[in-house]
Write an enzyme that holds these catalytic residues in place. Structure first.
Site, PDB file in Angstrom:
ATOM      1  N   ALA A  94     -10.924  -8.717   7.595  1.00 44.03           N
ATOM      2  CA  ALA A  94     -10.269  -9.487   6.509  1.00 44.03           C
ATOM      3  C   ALA A  94     -11.492 -10.054   5.690  1.00 44.03           C
ATOM      4  O   ALA A  94     -11.283 -10.294   4.383  1.00 44.03           O
ATOM      5  CB  ALA A  94      -9.742 -10.499   6.932  1.00 44.03           C
ATOM      6  N   GLY A 146     -13.391  -4.459  13.494  1.00 40.98           N
ATOM      7  CA  GLY A 146     -12.755  -5.709  14.074  1.00 40.98           C
ATOM      8  C   GLY A 146     -11.776  -6.149  13.022  1.00 40.98           C
ATOM      9  O   GLY A 146     -11.908  -6.161  11.849  1.00 40.98           O
ATOM     10  N   CYS A 147     -11.012  -7.311  13.540  1.00 39.58           N
ATOM     11  CA  CYS A 147      -9.840  -7.715  12.644  1.00 39.58           C
ATOM     12  C   CYS A 147     -10.562  -8.668  11.642  1.00 39.58           C
ATOM     13  O   CYS A 147     -10.270  -8.720  10.511  1.00 39.58           O
ATOM     14  CB  CYS A 147      -8.788  -8.329  13.575  1.00 39.58           C
ATOM     15  SG  CYS A 147      -9.359  -9.548  14.826  1.00 39.58           S
ATOM     16  N   TYR A 148     -11.278  -9.720  12.110  1.00 41.08           N
ATOM     17  CA  TYR A 148     -11.986 -10.809  11.433  1.00 41.08           C
ATOM     18  C   TYR A 148     -13.074  -9.775  10.649  1.00 41.08           C
ATOM     19  O   TYR A 148     -12.972 -10.329   9.259  1.00 41.08           O
ATOM     20  CB  TYR A 148     -12.778 -11.703  12.250  1.00 41.08           C
ATOM     21  CG  TYR A 148     -11.989 -12.769  12.929  1.00 41.08           C
ATOM     22  CD1 TYR A 148     -11.265 -13.636  12.163  1.00 41.08           C
ATOM     23  CD2 TYR A 148     -12.209 -13.171  14.163  1.00 41.08           C
ATOM     24  CE1 TYR A 148     -10.441 -14.692  12.540  1.00 41.08           C
ATOM     25  CE2 TYR A 148     -11.445 -14.351  14.845  1.00 41.08           C
ATOM     26  CZ  TYR A 148     -10.577 -15.084  14.054  1.00 41.08           C
ATOM     27  OH  TYR A 148     -10.014 -16.106  14.473  1.00 41.08           O
TER      28      TYR A 148
END
Length: 385
Positions: free
Chosen positions: A195, A190-192
């Site tokens: 990061a 996922g994106c979160y």
């Protein structure tokens, strides 16, 4: 700088890093590029399931210009018969296909199939494709968590394909590069989680922080919520506004925690707080940790850990990475800070949520799975302003 041509690839040795690109002498445009092979190398035939959202169109944008890929089919149950470029004018002259029903797309004849779909769709479709010898690259959360019961608890439905969880590889190249090369089922992070994890991997692997005391404060642009119509995504709701959400628990929390625990070799204590900010693209994760053991040079630790990573850029002391500096790219930029008299270390991590946080990372994984130089198709400079 030294350039070497090997079997259709140009390898450039510069500053201790090997970069690779396809030599495209005489190639002047997308339509003039041979569709069946490039410089004697077979093209990868791909299908995309559910490419009508922001992640899907970003995937199409990247694959359309990938020199080793032929897009065979793009599916949509609700928009079958519609030209892809009719829905997404940005792809005119680059993708000359219509959306088709999944059942008519002959996906089992592809080399790889990407799923840019809501949760649960890949559960039903991945098995037959894998049995047919197709490699599956899933951008949803269907295969990210290794515990089927944990997945069901967070996603509100039974896991539809628990038999494949043991084979799925979590597709963070900076952590699982060699496993990605050999897998046939890739769970794109996922994106979160991307990061946050990239901002913490060096610290946890080195045992340099207290794993029981991690705070991840993250902000995302509105495209992270998807393309569906909803009140919370209206311009009048998002513009001139800034808000937290998911404070009691967010679906990405168990995914992040699973990754961090794998690196730390033990469970971790994680507070994860997401926010929505009035921008379209980008994630900024501010990570608060407490150093453990003897004092060390954290800057050197990060620079060494990511020294050979093509898509992680560790900035110098005192820097503050900006989401605008990675817009449209597969790059994560990281900087470190030591707040005065806090006893804390702060890691700042920024990505484009649709590229390194989704479609770009999926293409990076595909490159590894098919033995293509990892940076292929992902070398565009950031878009600014």
């Amino acid at each position: 700088m030294i350039s070497v041509f090997v079997r259709g690839w140009m390898f450039t040795l510069s500053a201790g890093r090997v970069n690779a690109r396809v030599l495209r002498t005489g190639v002047t445009g997308y339509h003039r590029r041979p569709r069946d092979q490039i410089h004697g190398t077979s093209m990868i035939s791909v299908g995309i399931v559910g490419a009508t959202g922001y992640t899907g169109v970003e995937l199409l944008r990247l694959l359309a210009d990938h020199p080793g890929v032929r897009i065979r089919a793009v599916t949509s149950r609700g928009d079958a018969g519609t030209a892809v470029a009719g829905m997404f004018p940005s792809l005119r002259g680059r993708v000359d296909l219509d959306f088709v029903e999944p059942a008519q797309a002959r996906l089992d004849q592809c080399d790889a199939v990407f799923f840019a779909t809501p949760h649960g769709v890949a559960h039903a479709m991945a098995g037959p494709l894998l049995d047919a010898g197709v490699r599956v690259i899933d951008l949803s959360a269907d295969f990210r968590l290794r515990d089927a019961e944990l997945w069901a608890r967070w996603y509100g439905q039974p896991h539809g394909a628990p038999q494949w969880l043991g084979e799925a590889v979590y597709g963070l190249p900076e952590l699982n590069r060699e496993r990605i090369r050999s897998t046939r089922l890739l769970a794109v992070p996922g994106c979160y989680p991307t990061a946050v994890s990239l901002g913490l991997l060096p610290l946890l692997q080195a045992g340099a922080i207290d794993p029981d005391d991690i705070i991840a404060d993250a902000k995302s642009g509105v495209s992270g919520a998807g393309r569906k119509a909803q009140v919370g995504g209206l311009f009048a709701e998002v513009g001139e506004n800034f808000k937290a959400y998911g404070s009691a628990g967010h679906r990405h929390w168990p995914e992040i925690r699973q990754t961090l625990a794998e690196v730390a070799g033990r469970p971790v204590g994680l507070v994860f707080q997401p926010h929505l900010v009035p921008m379209i693209r980008g994630i900024h994760a501010t990570l608060y940790v407490r150093p453990a053991g003897t004092e060390r040079d954290f800057q050197a630790l990060f620079e060494e850990f990511y020294r050979d990573e093509p898509f992680v850029d560790v900035l110098g002391p005192g820097a503050h990475p900006e989401t605008a500096s990675v817009r449209g790219t597969n790059v994560c930029r990281i900087a470190l800070a030591r707040p005065v008299e806090s006893g804390r270390l702060v890691a700042l991590s920024v990505i484009d949520n649709l590229v390194k946080g989704a479609a770009g990372q999926a293409v990076q994984g595909m490159n590894l799975m098919f033995g293509i130089p990892e940076e292929t198709g992902l070398g565009a400079a950031p878009v600014f302003p």
